[in-house]
Motif scaffolding. Structure first.
Motif, PDB file in Angstrom:
ATOM      1  N   TYR A  21       0.804  -1.227   0.000  1.00  0.00           N
ATOM      2  CA  TYR A  21       0.000   0.000   0.000  1.00  0.00           C
ATOM      3  C   TYR A  21       0.832   1.270   0.000  1.00  0.00           C
ATOM      4  CZ  TYR A  21       0.750   0.978   4.972  1.00  0.00           C
ATOM      5  OH  TYR A  21       1.313   1.281   6.183  1.00  0.00           O
ATOM      6  N   GLY A  22       2.141   1.161   0.124  1.00  0.00           N
ATOM      7  CA  GLY A  22       2.921   2.383   0.126  1.00  0.00           C
ATOM      8  C   GLY A  22       4.409   2.153   0.218  1.00  0.00           C
ATOM      9  N   VAL A  23       5.124   3.229  -0.090  1.00  0.00           N
ATOM     10  CA  VAL A  23       6.574   3.284   0.047  1.00  0.00           C
ATOM     11  C   VAL A  23       6.882   4.609   0.720  1.00  0.00           C
ATOM     12  CG1 VAL A  23       8.776   3.391  -1.197  1.00  0.00           C
ATOM     13  CG2 VAL A  23       6.957   1.926  -2.045  1.00  0.00           C
ATOM     14  N   HIS A  24       7.711   4.566   1.722  1.00  0.00           N
ATOM     15  CA  HIS A  24       8.116   5.790   2.404  1.00  0.00           C
ATOM     16  C   HIS A  24       9.197   6.449   1.557  1.00  0.00           C
ATOM     17  CE1 HIS A  24      10.140   7.943   5.893  1.00  0.00           C
ATOM     18  NE2 HIS A  24       8.940   8.468   5.806  1.00  0.00           N
ATOM     19  N   ALA A  25       8.860   7.565   0.893  1.00  0.00           N
ATOM     20  CA  ALA A  25       9.757   8.194  -0.092  1.00  0.00           C
ATOM     21  C   ALA A  25      11.183   8.432   0.412  1.00  0.00           C
ATOM     22  CB  ALA A  25       9.135   9.484  -0.614  1.00  0.00           C
ATOM     23  N   PRO A  26      11.400   8.875   1.664  1.00  0.00           N
ATOM     24  CA  PRO A  26      12.788   9.070   2.110  1.00  0.00           C
ATOM     25  C   PRO A  26      13.581   7.755   2.190  1.00  0.00           C
ATOM     26  CG  PRO A  26      11.299  10.334   3.481  1.00  0.00           C
ATOM     27  CD  PRO A  26      10.449   9.432   2.623  1.00  0.00           C
ATOM     28  N   GLU A  27      12.887   6.623   2.264  1.00  0.00           N
ATOM     29  CA  GLU A  27      13.536   5.306   2.320  1.00  0.00           C
ATOM     30  C   GLU A  27      12.856   4.394   1.292  1.00  0.00           C
ATOM     31  OE1 GLU A  27      14.945   4.575   6.753  1.00  0.00           O
ATOM     32  OE2 GLU A  27      12.783   4.893   6.633  1.00  0.00           O
ATOM     33  N   PRO A  28      13.108   4.631   0.001  1.00  0.00           N
ATOM     34  CA  PRO A  28      12.357   3.918  -1.040  1.00  0.00           C
ATOM     35  C   PRO A  28      12.610   2.420  -1.102  1.00  0.00           C
ATOM     36  CG  PRO A  28      14.124   5.222  -2.008  1.00  0.00           C
ATOM     37  CD  PRO A  28      14.067   5.578  -0.550  1.00  0.00           C
ATOM     38  N   HIS A  29      13.561   1.922  -0.337  1.00  0.00           N
ATOM     39  CA  HIS A  29      13.816   0.480  -0.296  1.00  0.00           C
ATOM     40  C   HIS A  29      12.929  -0.232   0.729  1.00  0.00           C
ATOM     41  CE1 HIS A  29      16.184   2.106   2.970  1.00  0.00           C
ATOM     42  NE2 HIS A  29      16.317   0.884   3.461  1.00  0.00           N
ATOM     43  N   ILE A  30      12.087   0.527   1.426  1.00  0.00           N
ATOM     44  CA  ILE A  30      11.188  -0.060   2.431  1.00  0.00           C
ATOM     45  C   ILE A  30       9.766  -0.035   1.889  1.00  0.00           C
ATOM     46  CG2 ILE A  30      10.269   0.124   4.761  1.00  0.00           C
ATOM     47  CD1 ILE A  30      12.950   1.363   5.584  1.00  0.00           C
ATOM     48  N   LEU A  31       9.182  -1.226   1.738  1.00  0.00           N
ATOM     49  CA  LEU A  31       7.820  -1.371   1.223  1.00  0.00           C
ATOM     50  C   LEU A  31       6.864  -1.578   2.386  1.00  0.00           C
ATOM     51  CD1 LEU A  31       8.459  -3.754  -1.808  1.00  0.00           C
ATOM     52  CD2 LEU A  31       8.687  -1.281  -1.671  1.00  0.00           C
ATOM     53  N   LEU A  32       5.708  -0.943   2.326  1.00  0.00           N
ATOM     54  CA  LEU A  32       4.700  -1.019   3.385  1.00  0.00           C
ATOM     55  C   LEU A  32       3.564  -1.936   2.940  1.00  0.00           C
ATOM     56  CD1 LEU A  32       4.559   2.817   4.106  1.00  0.00           C
ATOM     57  CD2 LEU A  32       6.043   1.108   5.177  1.00  0.00           C
ATOM     58  N   PHE A  33       3.165  -2.849   3.820  1.00  0.00           N
ATOM     59  CA  PHE A  33       2.116  -3.822   3.519  1.00  0.00           C
ATOM     60  C   PHE A  33       1.036  -3.781   4.589  1.00  0.00           C
ATOM     61  CE2 PHE A  33       5.803  -5.436   1.323  1.00  0.00           C
ATOM     62  CZ  PHE A  33       5.290  -5.913   0.139  1.00  0.00           C
ATOM     63  N   LYS A  34      -0.182  -4.149   4.180  1.00  0.00           N
ATOM     64  CA  LYS A  34      -1.295  -4.255   5.123  1.00  0.00           C
ATOM     65  C   LYS A  34      -2.202  -5.393   4.677  1.00  0.00           C
ATOM     66  CE  LYS A  34      -4.475  -1.078   2.805  1.00  0.00           C
ATOM     67  NZ  LYS A  34      -5.272   0.140   2.928  1.00  0.00           N
ATOM     68  N   ARG A  35      -3.001  -5.882   5.624  1.00  0.00           N
ATOM     69  CA  ARG A  35      -4.075  -6.831   5.335  1.00  0.00           C
ATOM     70  C   ARG A  35      -5.104  -6.714   6.455  1.00  0.00           C
ATOM     71  NH1 ARG A  35      -1.757 -12.987   6.172  1.00  0.00           N
ATOM     72  NH2 ARG A  35      -1.345 -12.817   8.377  1.00  0.00           N
ATOM     73  N   PRO A  36      -6.339  -7.103   6.191  1.00  0.00           N
ATOM     74  CA  PRO A  36      -7.359  -6.994   7.237  1.00  0.00           C
ATOM     75  C   PRO A  36      -6.987  -7.795   8.480  1.00  0.00           C
ATOM     76  CG  PRO A  36      -8.373  -7.458   5.113  1.00  0.00           C
ATOM     77  CD  PRO A  36      -6.892  -7.624   4.932  1.00  0.00           C
ATOM     78  N   VAL A  37      -7.341  -7.239   9.648  1.00  0.00           N
ATOM     79  CA  VAL A  37      -7.138  -7.962  10.900  1.00  0.00           C
ATOM     80  C   VAL A  37      -7.933  -9.265  10.824  1.00  0.00           C
ATOM     81  CG1 VAL A  37      -7.661  -7.900  13.382  1.00  0.00           C
ATOM     82  CG2 VAL A  37      -6.707  -5.876  12.250  1.00  0.00           C
ATOM     83  N   ASN A  38      -7.398 -10.332  11.345  1.00  0.00           N
ATOM     84  CA  ASN A  38      -8.015 -11.667  11.347  1.00  0.00           C
ATOM     85  C   ASN A  38      -8.272 -12.187   9.938  1.00  0.00           C
ATOM     86  OD1 ASN A  38      -8.082 -11.701  14.207  1.00  0.00           O
ATOM     87  ND2 ASN A  38      -9.961 -10.499  14.166  1.00  0.00           N
ATOM     88  N   TYR A  39      -7.377 -11.874   9.009  1.00  0.00           N
ATOM     89  CA  TYR A  39      -7.499 -12.324   7.626  1.00  0.00           C
ATOM     90  C   TYR A  39      -7.544 -13.842   7.575  1.00  0.00           C
ATOM     91  CZ  TYR A  39      -6.392 -13.392   2.811  1.00  0.00           C
ATOM     92  OH  TYR A  39      -6.431 -13.905   1.529  1.00  0.00           O
ATOM     93  N   GLN A  40      -8.501 -14.378   6.822  1.00  0.00           N
ATOM     94  CA  GLN A  40      -8.614 -15.810   6.579  1.00  0.00           C
ATOM     95  C   GLN A  40      -8.625 -16.044   5.068  1.00  0.00           C
ATOM     96  OE1 GLN A  40      -8.677 -18.286   8.978  1.00  0.00           O
ATOM     97  NE2 GLN A  40      -8.268 -16.586  10.373  1.00  0.00           N
ATOM     98  N   PRO A  41      -7.661 -16.818   4.533  1.00  0.00           N
ATOM     99  CA  PRO A  41      -7.648 -17.062   3.072  1.00  0.00           C
ATOM    100  C   PRO A  41      -8.855 -17.859   2.612  1.00  0.00           C
ATOM    101  CG  PRO A  41      -5.814 -18.203   4.159  1.00  0.00           C
ATOM    102  CD  PRO A  41      -6.573 -17.463   5.218  1.00  0.00           C
TER     103      PRO A  41
END
Length: 107
Positions: free
Chosen positions: A87-107
């Motif tokens: 869902y995002g990249v912190h521009a000052p540290e472009p090598h760090i990728l940000l991820f999210k998923r719903p709480v209690n995710y069930q596939p």
């Protein structure tokens, strides 16, 4: 933070994948943290890896990655369980990728 996402995945070629594989053991995965809606984590890639990622994975600034589809970030060697969304990249540290998923995710 980056907000551009492709409509279809751009998969790596065999030669691109071979160059990227040498970095896979150097990723740093954060512990998970959450709010009431999502759990989050970030993945730090080696800074040098940004130099070999295909240019069309980057936004207009040429420094920050676009939002990657699952097939794309997995193609870069990021391994994590199902349900995560880049869902995002912190521009000052472009090598760090940000991820999210719903709480209690069930596939």
């Amino acid at each position: 933070m980056s907000s551009t996402r492709r409509h279809a995945p751009r998969l790596l070629t065999a030669s691109e994948k071979a160059r990227i594989q040498e970095f896979q053991d150097m990723f740093i995965y954060s512990p998970r943290y959450s709010d009431d809606t999502y759990e989050y984590r970030h993945v730090a890639m080696p800074k040098d890896m940004l130099q070999i990622i295909p240019k069309d994975y980057f936004g207009p600034d040429g420094r920050t990655l676009k939002l990657l589809l699952e097939e794309e970030w997995r193609g870069l060697g990021i391994t994590q369980s199902l349900g995560w969304e880049h869902y995002g990249v912190h521009a000052p540290e472009p090598h760090i990728l940000l991820f999210k998923r719903p709480v209690n995710y069930q596939p």
